[in-house]
Design a protein around this motif. Sequence first.
Motif, short mmCIF file in Angstrom:
data_model
loop_
_atom_site.label_atom_id
_atom_site.label_comp_id
_atom_site.label_asym_id
_atom_site.label_seq_id
_atom_site.Cartn_x
_atom_site.Cartn_y
_atom_site.Cartn_z
N VAL A 1 0.86 -1.18 0.00
CA VAL A 1 0.00 0.00 0.00
C VAL A 1 0.89 1.23 0.00
O VAL A 1 1.80 1.35 0.83
N GLU A 2 0.63 2.15 -0.93
CA GLU A 2 1.43 3.37 -1.02
C GLU A 2 0.53 4.60 -1.04
O GLU A 2 -0.50 4.61 -1.72
N ASN A 3 0.92 5.61 -0.27
CA ASN A 3 0.26 6.92 -0.30
C ASN A 3 -1.24 6.82 -0.04
O ASN A 3 -2.05 7.44 -0.73
N GLY A 4 -1.60 6.03 0.97
CA GLY A 4 -3.03 5.88 1.22
C GLY A 4 -3.33 5.58 2.67
O GLY A 4 -2.48 5.65 3.56
N THR A 5 -4.59 5.23 2.90
CA THR A 5 -5.06 4.79 4.20
C THR A 5 -5.43 3.32 4.10
O THR A 5 -6.15 2.92 3.19
N PHE A 6 -4.93 2.51 5.04
CA PHE A 6 -5.18 1.07 5.01
C PHE A 6 -5.61 0.62 6.39
O PHE A 6 -4.87 0.75 7.37
N ASN A 7 -6.83 0.11 6.49
CA ASN A 7 -7.36 -0.41 7.74
C ASN A 7 -7.68 -1.89 7.56
O ASN A 7 -8.52 -2.25 6.72
N GLU A 8 -7.01 -2.73 8.35
CA GLU A 8 -7.23 -4.17 8.23
C GLU A 8 -7.50 -4.79 9.59
O GLU A 8 -6.83 -4.47 10.58
N SER A 9 -8.47 -5.70 9.61
CA SER A 9 -8.75 -6.47 10.82
C SER A 9 -8.91 -7.94 10.47
O SER A 9 -9.37 -8.30 9.38
N SER A 10 -8.50 -8.78 11.41
CA SER A 10 -8.65 -10.23 11.29
C SER A 10 -8.06 -10.78 9.99
O SER A 10 -8.61 -11.68 9.36
N GLY A 11 -6.91 -10.23 9.61
CA GLY A 11 -6.22 -10.73 8.43
C GLY A 11 -5.25 -11.84 8.80
O GLY A 11 -4.75 -11.93 9.92
N GLY A 12 -4.96 -12.71 7.84
CA GLY A 12 -4.01 -13.79 8.05
C GLY A 12 -2.98 -13.82 6.94
O GLY A 12 -3.33 -14.01 5.77
N TYR A 13 -1.71 -13.61 7.30
CA TYR A 13 -0.59 -13.61 6.35
C TYR A 13 0.31 -14.80 6.67
O TYR A 13 0.95 -14.83 7.72
N GLN A 14 0.36 -15.79 5.78
CA GLN A 14 1.16 -16.97 6.02
C GLN A 14 2.02 -17.31 4.80
O GLN A 14 1.52 -17.36 3.67
N ASN A 15 3.31 -17.53 5.06
CA ASN A 15 4.22 -18.06 4.04
C ASN A 15 4.31 -17.20 2.78
O ASN A 15 4.45 -17.72 1.67
N ASN A 16 4.24 -15.90 2.95
CA ASN A 16 4.44 -14.98 1.83
C ASN A 16 5.90 -14.53 1.81
O ASN A 16 6.57 -14.50 2.84
N THR A 17 6.41 -14.15 0.63
CA THR A 17 7.80 -13.75 0.51
C THR A 17 7.95 -12.53 -0.38
O THR A 17 7.18 -12.32 -1.32
N SER A 18 8.97 -11.73 -0.05
CA SER A 18 9.37 -10.62 -0.92
C SER A 18 10.88 -10.60 -1.00
O SER A 18 11.58 -11.08 -0.10
N ILE A 19 11.39 -10.01 -2.09
CA ILE A 19 12.84 -9.87 -2.23
C ILE A 19 13.34 -8.74 -1.34
O ILE A 19 14.35 -8.88 -0.65
N TYR A 20 12.64 -7.62 -1.32
CA TYR A 20 13.10 -6.44 -0.58
C TYR A 20 12.29 -6.26 0.71
O TYR A 20 12.50 -6.97 1.67
N ASP A 21 11.34 -5.35 0.73
CA ASP A 21 10.69 -4.97 1.99
C ASP A 21 9.40 -5.75 2.21
O ASP A 21 8.59 -5.91 1.30
N GLY A 22 9.19 -6.19 3.44
CA GLY A 22 7.88 -6.70 3.84
C GLY A 22 7.49 -8.00 3.19
O GLY A 22 6.79 -8.00 2.18
N GLY A 23 7.89 -9.11 3.80
CA GLY A 23 7.49 -10.40 3.24
C GLY A 23 5.99 -10.59 3.17
O GLY A 23 5.47 -11.20 2.24
#
Length: 396
Positions: free
Chosen positions: A251-273
């Motif tokens: 998310v860039e240059n915005g507003t982000f509201n998240e609840s009850s999210g599930g992040y599993q086994n994700n990958t990135s090369i640089y920032d924020g897997g």
Amino acid sequence: RGKGGGLYANGVNFTVNECSFQGNRARQRGGAAYLLDTNATFSNCTFSNNRGSGLGNGLGYAGAIYSKNTILVLNACQFNNNQADLDGGSIFAEYSELNATSCTFSGNQNATNNGGGALALKFCTLIDNNGTYSSNYSASSGGSIDATDSNITIAYAQFSSNQSEISGAGGQFIDCNATISSSLFSGNSANSYGGALFFDSTSLTLKNNTFTSNQSVYSGGAVFAKDGNSSATGNSYQQNSAGSSGGAMAVENGTFNESSGGYQNNTSIYDGGGLHLKNSIGTLSDSNFSSNSNTTYNGGGALSLDESSPSITGCSFIKNSTVSRYGGAIYMNSTSTPSMDRCSFVENDASASGSYGGALYFLGNSNVQISNSLFLKNYANDGGAFTSMGASNISF
């Protein structure tokens, strides 16, 4: 030859049942059908191998249906292997209302430019219930759907194995109001941003969706959103990957509201897997980040914050890792000012040589408030719980 290879309708109301439109071609718009100022209903119809294709000039639109100033209702229709040079491999709609129920879009493509392998929408309303979008392709953006200045409601849909040469293999939405719920996005890939979905200047609601095994060459392995307001509730992000930032979402240059999210086994090369926020504000609440990683540079196995200031409440960060840099769970740089309350950080890992901050890494002028939180069995080359570099101000 110019418009509506199989059917041309202007200013009429009609219904078509159990018909097949195959192998039709229009050199301007609507390989199978051209609809203008019309109320049209198609039920249990098949549109296959139709083309909106110019005579070698690459200027054909809408492989199957072109719609303008029209109310178009589609019930249990199939769109297979249709192709347009430009907008809308199957359907290109302008200033229209499109209601689709239990329709299938498979193997459609826009072949040269613009976008929308299956659907291209401009100044439209789309209501899609129980749709299936598979193996659609865009030579530009929006492997399945490319929408501009439109109102979008999608529920109980499936998007799988769609491709886009630029952004949003499942869909690209610009200047839209979009609500997407109870849908599955799997195996979609984009050669730029947003492996499944791309949003620009859009008011977005995501609810109870599943994103799995999507990928992007740059940021947002599953979802990329910029310059808008985004709300997410109850979504699951699994095994998505990004060649740059935000293995699941960026998310860039915005507003982000998240609840009850599930992040599993994700990958990135640089920032924020799992998740990357840049120049953004908002909230993260009651969400789980587990076994996410960033593999090469910068950091934040689960979450990276770049000049971003979310309120993080009741979230858990478990067994996330950064392979070679900073912050097994969270990486914060520059002027990020997050707050964290009732969060748990367990067995996050930044133990590779040259890595710092098993759970948290603060860089530069970060201002952070942490309360009522647990740090347990996190590992690092330096700073098992956290590492602070520069002029960060941290309050526990």
